[in-house]
Structures are given as structure tokens and as C-alpha cells.
Design a protein around this motif. Structure first.
Motif, PDB file in Angstrom:
ATOM      1  N   ALA A 155       0.808  -1.218   0.000  1.00 24.49           N
ATOM      2  CA  ALA A 155       0.000   0.000   0.000  1.00 24.49           C
ATOM      3  C   ALA A 155       0.841   1.268   0.000  1.00 24.49           C
ATOM      4  O   ALA A 155       0.451   2.280   0.557  1.00 24.49           O
ATOM      5  CB  ALA A 155      -0.942  -0.030   1.197  1.00 24.49           C
ATOM      6  N   PHE A 161      -9.264  -6.222  -1.367  1.00 24.83           N
ATOM      7  CA  PHE A 161      -9.992  -5.174  -0.650  1.00 24.83           C
ATOM      8  C   PHE A 161     -10.257  -3.966  -1.540  1.00 24.83           C
ATOM      9  O   PHE A 161      -9.318  -3.270  -1.939  1.00 24.83           O
ATOM     10  CB  PHE A 161      -9.199  -4.713   0.579  1.00 24.83           C
ATOM     11  CG  PHE A 161      -8.916  -5.842   1.535  1.00 24.83           C
ATOM     12  CD1 PHE A 161      -9.960  -6.484   2.181  1.00 24.83           C
ATOM     13  CD2 PHE A 161      -7.625  -6.267   1.753  1.00 24.83           C
ATOM     14  CE1 PHE A 161      -9.717  -7.528   3.052  1.00 24.83           C
ATOM     15  CE2 PHE A 161      -7.368  -7.309   2.625  1.00 24.83           C
ATOM     16  CZ  PHE A 161      -8.414  -7.944   3.277  1.00 24.83           C
ATOM     17  N   SER A 195      -3.491  -1.872   3.010  1.00 27.64           N
ATOM     18  CA  SER A 195      -3.393  -0.704   3.897  1.00 27.64           C
ATOM     19  C   SER A 195      -3.994  -1.031   5.263  1.00 27.64           C
ATOM     20  O   SER A 195      -3.631  -0.417   6.272  1.00 27.64           O
ATOM     21  CB  SER A 195      -4.107   0.498   3.282  1.00 27.64           C
ATOM     22  OG  SER A 195      -5.449   0.192   3.011  1.00 27.64           O
ATOM     23  N   VAL A 240      -0.211   5.648   4.878  1.00 28.53           N
ATOM     24  CA  VAL A 240       0.530   4.743   5.762  1.00 28.53           C
ATOM     25  C   VAL A 240       1.640   4.042   4.967  1.00 28.53           C
ATOM     26  O   VAL A 240       1.409   3.550   3.857  1.00 28.53           O
ATOM     27  CB  VAL A 240      -0.421   3.688   6.375  1.00 28.53           C
ATOM     28  CG1 VAL A 240       0.346   2.737   7.274  1.00 28.53           C
ATOM     29  CG2 VAL A 240      -1.551   4.369   7.141  1.00 28.53           C
ATOM     30  N   ASP A 279      -6.585   7.633   3.313  1.00 26.51           N
ATOM     31  CA  ASP A 279      -6.597   7.340   4.739  1.00 26.51           C
ATOM     32  C   ASP A 279      -7.493   6.158   5.056  1.00 26.51           C
ATOM     33  O   ASP A 279      -8.418   5.826   4.310  1.00 26.51           O
ATOM     34  CB  ASP A 279      -6.950   8.566   5.595  1.00 26.51           C
ATOM     35  CG  ASP A 279      -8.342   9.109   5.350  1.00 26.51           C
ATOM     36  OD1 ASP A 279      -8.901   8.877   4.261  1.00 26.51           O
ATOM     37  OD2 ASP A 279      -8.877   9.768   6.264  1.00 26.51           O
TER      38      ASP A 279
HETATM   39  C1  LIG Z   1      -9.351   1.639  -3.985  1.00 24.27           C
HETATM   40  S1  LIG Z   1      -8.999   1.298  -2.309  1.00 24.27           S
HETATM   41  C2  LIG Z   1      -7.692   0.159  -2.481  1.00 24.27           C
HETATM   42  C3  LIG Z   1      -7.362  -0.583  -1.212  1.00 24.27           C
HETATM   43  C4  LIG Z   1      -6.198  -1.540  -1.400  1.00 24.27           C
HETATM   44  N1  LIG Z   1      -6.586  -2.650  -2.244  1.00 24.27           N
HETATM   45  C5  LIG Z   1      -5.630  -2.064  -0.077  1.00 24.27           C
HETATM   46  O1  LIG Z   1      -5.503  -3.295   0.071  1.00 24.27           O
HETATM   47  O2  LIG Z   1      -5.258  -1.254   0.757  1.00 24.27           O
HETATM   48  C6  LIG Z   1      -8.222   2.790  -1.832  1.00 24.27           C
HETATM   49  C7  LIG Z   1      -8.396   3.056  -0.334  1.00 24.27           C
HETATM   50  O3  LIG Z   1      -7.488   2.240   0.387  1.00 24.27           O
HETATM   51  C8  LIG Z   1      -7.005   2.929   1.510  1.00 24.27           C
HETATM   52  N2  LIG Z   1      -5.533   3.037   1.375  1.00 24.27           N
HETATM   53  C9  LIG Z   1      -4.765   2.492   0.412  1.00 24.27           C
HETATM   54  N3  LIG Z   1      -3.465   2.715   0.642  1.00 24.27           N
HETATM   55  C10 LIG Z   1      -3.392   3.425   1.787  1.00 24.27           C
HETATM   56  C11 LIG Z   1      -2.316   3.927   2.563  1.00 24.27           C
HETATM   57  N4  LIG Z   1      -1.047   3.749   2.194  1.00 24.27           N
HETATM   58  N5  LIG Z   1      -2.616   4.604   3.699  1.00 24.27           N
HETATM   59  C12 LIG Z   1      -3.899   4.778   4.093  1.00 24.27           C
HETATM   60  N6  LIG Z   1      -4.953   4.310   3.405  1.00 24.27           N
HETATM   61  C13 LIG Z   1      -4.715   3.634   2.268  1.00 24.27           C
HETATM   62  C14 LIG Z   1      -7.719   4.264   1.544  1.00 24.27           C
HETATM   63  O4  LIG Z   1      -8.874   4.106   2.334  1.00 24.27           O
HETATM   64  C15 LIG Z   1      -8.082   4.460   0.101  1.00 24.27           C
HETATM   65  O5  LIG Z   1      -9.194   5.326  -0.033  1.00 24.27           O
END
Ligand SMILES: C[S@@+](CC[C@H](N)C(=O)[O-])C[C@H]1O[C@@H](n2cnc3c(N)ncnc32)[C@H](O)[C@@H]1O
Length: 263
Positions: free
Chosen positions: A11, A116, A145, A210, A245
Motif C-alpha cells: 500500500a 480489498f 493498507s 501509511v 486514509d
Molecule cells: C481503492 S482502495 C484500495 C485498497 C487496497 N486494495 C488495499 O488493500 O489497501 C483505496 C483506499 O485504500 C485505503 N488506502 C490504500 N493505501 C493506503 C495507505 N497507504 N494509507 C492509508 N490508506 C490507504 C484508503 O482508504 C483508500 O481510499
């Protein structure tokens, strides 16, 4: 037969790539890229860096797939997402048919873990069905994440023997804590849904970007720290141009005590 692998690449921290992911990347001839929105340039750079660092054993090429647009004014959210996924499936199928040769292996690099809130697998299921056995695809999990958030705060997401709900900001703002659930992980929240919580007994473990250099973590009783989170979130967005987030909202059930509150 064309082969495809969907690789969860973590992430945002390049060190989150697993050994299994690296081995999968080293079989790849074509990396398909679908970027969109505010994150597009940064995501593109991070995927290119991953490939440069780990695909050192063979030539490979990038193929761009222009993303379909979702009709955000459509009356039904579910119907607009379905139409959007159908359009995506056509575009992915066309790219796979024309740009990936028989015997080659293609890859989609999914942010975090593709399990996810990522539509890649749903879209590829439709593509696979449309290709009648000419496509074989597999999935390599990644560090989500959600796991990165839990590790950064050094917490387990569940309380002893209890469930955890994973949901979106939109749904949490509408429904709050469901019956019998005291731990809720919220993603995709562009409306600061945590500000709707008025119960002083709820704690939040929040993280923005994160695992990235501009990571920000805040934990505390949500009623106390909500304003700070809104402010910090806006700062990260201003500096980088976008912010991701994710957070856990927790009502402490077993002891009624929270590690975030001095007794
Ligand atoms: C389209 S989704 C993808 C999630 C991804 N598949 C995962 O496993 O984290 C995007 C959302 O994931 C979360 N997200 C992804 N990377 C992040 C990070 N490095 N820090 C915080 N939230 C993150 C946030 O809520 C963001 O709006």
C-alpha cells in the motif's frame, strides 16, 4: 494460452512487496497499467520503480489501458458501478487480446491487496469468461493498507473473539456501527465519516498515506481527535495533491477500558 497474474504490491511502501510477488514479477512480459485520478502520476512512478527494481531478468513492456469513466451523476450507485465495470472489462479484454501474445505472461499490479476494494478481480472474471478458456489468471496477495495501519498502531483489529466490519466512508456515514459490531475499519472515506461519531466511548486509530514518507498516524477518543485528523488530512492532501486514509473505530467491549485513555 495467455497467462495473467494480479500482484498485490503493498500500500505504498516498496518494502512491502512479498517474495512471492517478486517471483511472479520475474515471469512477466507485459505490465498493464490503468491509472486514473489524482494518484495517477505517483502510482505510475511507484509501479515503474517496482518493475525496474525487481524485473531484472528479462525484457518487459508497459501497456496502458485507458480507464473507463464512472457516471457519478447516475441515480443508482450500484447500476453506475456495474456499467463502469462492464466498460472496463471490454477495455481490459481488448488490451489483453491485442497486446499480450500467446504463451506470454501479463501482470496487473494491484495497490495493497486486490481482495480489498479493488475491482481488478471482478473485471478479470468477466474478461476470462469472455475469452472462453484462452486466459489463465492467478492472484498473489499483497500487504493491504488495513494490515499496514494495524502494524503502524501496533493493534489487532479484532477484540477477543469479536467480529470486525470492513466498510466505506459512505456506508459508515449512513449506518454507523451495526448491531453487535464494535470494531469497524473504514476505507475510501472522502467525507470524514468519523466526525459523525458522537459516542465518547469510541476510539479511532487513523492513518494517512501509511507506509509512505508523509505518513501521519493519530489515535485517541474520536470525539477528542476528530478535528486534528481533519486538519492533518487536509495538510497531507495539500502537500502531495492526494491523500489516502484508513482507520479503525473501536468501542472497547471486554473491559470497558481503552489503552488510549489513562485510568
Ligand atoms: C481503492 S482502495 C484500495 C485498497 C487496497 N486494495 C488495499 O488493500 O489497501 C483505496 C483506499 O485504500 C485505503 N488506502 C490504500 N493505501 C493506503 C495507505 N497507504 N494509507 C492509508 N490508506 C490507504 C484508503 O482508504 C483508500 O481510499
Amino acid at each position: 494460452l495467455k497467462r495473467l497474474v494480479v500482484v498485490g504490491v503493498g500500500a505504498g511502501d516498496p518494502e512491502q512487496l512479498t517474495l512471492q510477488a517478486i517471483a511472479a514479477l520475474q515471469e512477466v512480459d507485459v505490465v498493464f497499467v490503468v491509472e486514473k485520478g489524482a494518484t495517477a502520476a505517483d502510482f505510475r512512478r511507484s509501479r515503474e520503480a517496482i518493475c525496474r527494481r525487481h524485473i531484472t531478468n528479462r525484457p518487459y513492456r508497459f501497456v496502458e489501458i485507458e480507464d473507463a469513466r464512472r457516471d457519478r451523476d447516475a441515480p443508482s450507485y450500484e447500476a453506475s458501478v456495474r456499467t463502469w465495470h462492464d466498460e472496463r472489462a471490454l477495455r481490459y479484454a481488448s488490451a489483453i487480446q491485442h497486446e499480450l501474445h500467446d504463451g506470454e505472461c501479463g501482470a496487473f499490479l494491484a495497490w495493497g491487496d486486490p481482495a480489498f476494494y479493488d475491482s481488478t478481480l471482478r473485471v478479470l472474471d468477466a474478461v476470462e469468461a469472455s475469452m472462453g478458456g484462452a486466459l489463465d489468471y492467478r492472484v498473489v496477495p499483497g500487504v493491504s493498507s488495513i494490515s499496514a495501519l494495524a502494524a503502524a498502531h501496533r493493534i489487532a483489529l479484532n477484540q477477543v473473539g469479536r467480529p470486525v466490519l470492513l466498510t466505506t466512508g459512505r456506508l459508515f456515514a449512513e449506518h454507523g456501527f451495526p448491531e453487535a459490531v464494535d470494531d469497524v475499519v473504514v476505507m475510501l472515506d472522502d467525507r470524514a465519516a468519523f466526525t459523525t461519531v458522537v459516542d465518547p466511548g469510541v476510539d479511532i486509530y487513523w492513518g494517512a498515506n501509511v507506509g509512505m514518507p508523509d505518513e501521519v498516524l493519530v489515535a485517541g477518543p474520536v470525539c477528542t481527535v476528530a478535528d486534528e485528523i481533519v486538519r492533518r488530512r487536509a495538510e497531507v492532501r495539500r502537500a502531495r495533491g492526494w491523500v489516502f486514509d484508513v482507520y479503525l473505530l473501536r468501542r472497547s467491549v471486554s473491559t470497558g477500558r481503552s489503552p488510549l485513555r489513562p485510568t
